[in-house]
Enzyme design. Structure first.
Site, short mmCIF file in Angstrom:
data_model
loop_
_atom_site.label_atom_id
_atom_site.label_comp_id
_atom_site.label_asym_id
_atom_site.label_seq_id
_atom_site.Cartn_x
_atom_site.Cartn_y
_atom_site.Cartn_z
N HIS A 248 -8.86 7.72 -0.44
CA HIS A 248 -7.53 7.85 -1.02
C HIS A 248 -6.44 8.09 0.02
O HIS A 248 -5.26 7.97 -0.29
CB HIS A 248 -7.50 8.99 -2.03
CG HIS A 248 -6.18 9.14 -2.71
ND1 HIS A 248 -5.64 8.16 -3.51
CD2 HIS A 248 -5.26 10.13 -2.66
CE1 HIS A 248 -4.45 8.55 -3.95
NE2 HIS A 248 -4.20 9.74 -3.44
N CYS A 249 -6.80 8.41 1.25
CA CYS A 249 -5.78 8.81 2.22
C CYS A 249 -5.45 7.74 3.26
O CYS A 249 -4.31 7.29 3.36
CB CYS A 249 -6.21 10.09 2.93
SG CYS A 249 -6.17 11.56 1.87
N ILE A 250 -6.43 7.34 4.06
CA ILE A 250 -6.14 6.52 5.22
C ILE A 250 -5.56 5.15 4.86
O ILE A 250 -4.65 4.66 5.54
CB ILE A 250 -7.39 6.39 6.12
CG1 ILE A 250 -7.79 7.78 6.62
CG2 ILE A 250 -7.12 5.48 7.31
CD1 ILE A 250 -9.06 7.81 7.44
N ILE B 237 -3.65 4.51 2.42
CA ILE B 237 -2.44 4.68 1.62
C ILE B 237 -1.34 5.43 2.37
O ILE B 237 -0.17 5.03 2.36
CB ILE B 237 -2.80 5.42 0.31
CG1 ILE B 237 -3.68 4.51 -0.55
CG2 ILE B 237 -1.54 5.86 -0.45
CD1 ILE B 237 -4.24 5.18 -1.78
N ASP B 238 -1.69 6.53 3.02
CA ASP B 238 -0.68 7.42 3.61
C ASP B 238 0.28 6.74 4.58
O ASP B 238 1.48 7.05 4.57
CB ASP B 238 -1.38 8.60 4.31
CG ASP B 238 -2.00 9.56 3.31
OD1 ASP B 238 -1.92 9.29 2.09
OD2 ASP B 238 -2.57 10.58 3.73
#
Length: 455
Positions: free
Chosen positions: A285-287, A289-290
């Site tokens: 969910h992070c890399i 998207i962020d």
């Protein structure tokens, strides 16, 4: 009224001293909104440290499972949850009216991207609108969701103040980015330092006290915006470096050089180098998207984030590279096209040893392969069926198949996308006609096979 009693009354009205005391005594009630891969381990941690915790979620299945002392996340065993529920330190609820009874409210909801790669804050907005209905004086609200600098004070704060209460006067607001790494046995939630930015000095002090009670170290910073930027910086650092090794993989492959051998030798240098590893694309969910949260925010200041966007472009194109390598290998070693080829994919999770398929490149690969006419099955020891997702809804309820010798031998190619430790790579090497390995799993497990191609 005595002078001391008057002071106590003023303290209760102000909220801060009473709340600080309850936090110190562990009598403060903690409410955590969002019981996913971030919220659930955090809820367990606070409960294990002696706080009474209520987890709030809109999914009734999660509420039922937790209330029964069971788990729905592989790396959080029921044996951790059951005693906390039994001792009444951990409860789960779908009734958000219970937020009024909480002293601390921690928001751990998703922050995805829209189809145009712009921030999708609807979960933060709807959660804020629910919280403000039950917000009372003296509470502290902490946002943990990954987002762009300014979200806490520019988006969440105005929503929470709609009811007439003011941040810094009536309630307190802070941002503390989640740093979860699902499946990491060395750094669980308690062992990871917590960055904290408060909307004012009192909010920072209270948030620091709250997390000081459960994690190894807190790292206070000057503002929520700084804390939000820190989270993005951490993940952009990874995204950019992964993009670099993915590009090196393509270059070195064309030169006949094994990028994995290069990395293993390069990391022997004791300074000036940190190993990152290539793969079939980014997941989680992070890399993935962020970085796009920052590029979107930067445009508001007239700044183009060319370096970050280039990294995103390279990582996004990796599934297409893998499909190309698979097609080449099928043609070279089996004399056949990708169309109607039987592909057995190993791994649906975005990383090894977890049951998390969020943004997994495996889903993209299945879609691309089937669009090319291939017949795809998958095996994943942690994901028995494909859960619904926005981008890959047509794959919902697809089932994992057993990794039998017969099924391996029947496939035209075995495509390794996720290198779970409990996959029998020796069996794959023994029976597969062709293995296309995106994780170097065959070599790491010392498995041998007739045809192994790295991609």
């Amino acid at each position: 009224m005595s002078r001391r009693a008057a002071q106590q009354t003023r303290s209760r009205r102000a909220g801060t001293p009473d709340l600080a005391g309850r936090i110190a005594a562990r009598t403060a009630k903690v409410g955590i909104i969002g019981l996913g891969y971030v919220g659930l381990p955090l809820a367990c941690l606070f409960a294990e440290k002696g706080f009474k915790v209520t987890g709030f979620d809109i999914d009734p299945k999660k509420i039922d499972v937790l209330s029964a002392g069971r788990s729905y996340i592989k790396h959080i065993p029921a044996g951790r949850i059951r005693p906390l529920v039994k001792a009444k330190y951990l409860a789960a609820s779908g009734d958000f009216a219970g937020l009024k009874q909480m002293d601390a409210i921690i928001i751990c909801v998703p922050t995805p991207l829209t189809r145009f790669r712009e921030p999708d804050l609807r979960f933060i907005v709807t959660t804020g609108e629910e919280v403000v209905r039950h917000l009372r004086k003296g509470q502290i609200v902490v946002l943990e969701s990954s987002t762009y600098p300014g979200t806490t004070t520019e988006v969440l704060k105005p929503i929470l103040e709609r009811g007439g209460l003011k941040s810094g006067r009536d309630f307190h607001l802070a941002y503390s980015p989640e740093r979860e790494d699902p499946g990491n046995e060395t750094y669980g939630t308690a062992a990871i330092p917590k960055v904290i930015g408060g909307d004012g000095a009192k909010a920072l002090k209270l948030a620091k006290a709250l997390y000081d009670g459960v994690v190894v170290k807190t790292v206070p910073v000057s503002s929520p915006e700084t804390a939000e930027a820190i989270k993005l910086t951490e993940n952009i650092f990874r995204a950019v470096n992964i993009a670099m090794v993915n590009e090196l993989k393509v270059i070195f492959d064309a030169m006949g050089i094994d990028v994995w051998e290069v990395i293993e030798a390069a990391k022997t240098k004791p300074f000036g180098y940190m190993p990152f590893y290539p793969g079939p694309g980014l997941g989680g969910h992070c890399i993935p998207i962020d970085p796009f949260y920052l590029t979107w925010k930067a445009r508001a200041f007239g700044i183009n984030t060319r370096f970050i966007e280039l990294a995103g472009e390279i990582n996004t194109l990796m599934p297409r590279y893998v499909v190309g390598r698979l097609a080449e290998a099928l043609n070279a070693h089996a004399g056949r096209a990708l169309k109607k080829a039987k592909i057995l994919m190993i791994g649906l999770a975005y990383k090894k040893n977890v049951d998390d398929m969020r943004e997994s490149p495996s889903l993209t690969l299945i879609g691309m392969l089937e669009e090319a006419g291939a017949v795809v099955e998958y095996h994943d020891p942690f994901i028995s069926r494909v859960k619904p997702s926005r981008e890959h809804g047509h794959l919902t309820d697809r089932r994992s198949v057993p990794l039998t010798a017969k099924r391996i031998a029947a496939a035209d190619a075995v495509l390794i996308v996720t290198d779970h430790d409990n996959v029998d790579y020796q069996r794959i090497g023994k029976h597969a006609r062709l293995v296309v390995d995106t994780r170097n799993a065959m070599e790491k497990s010392k498995a041998r096979g007739r045809r192994i191609v790295k991609a």
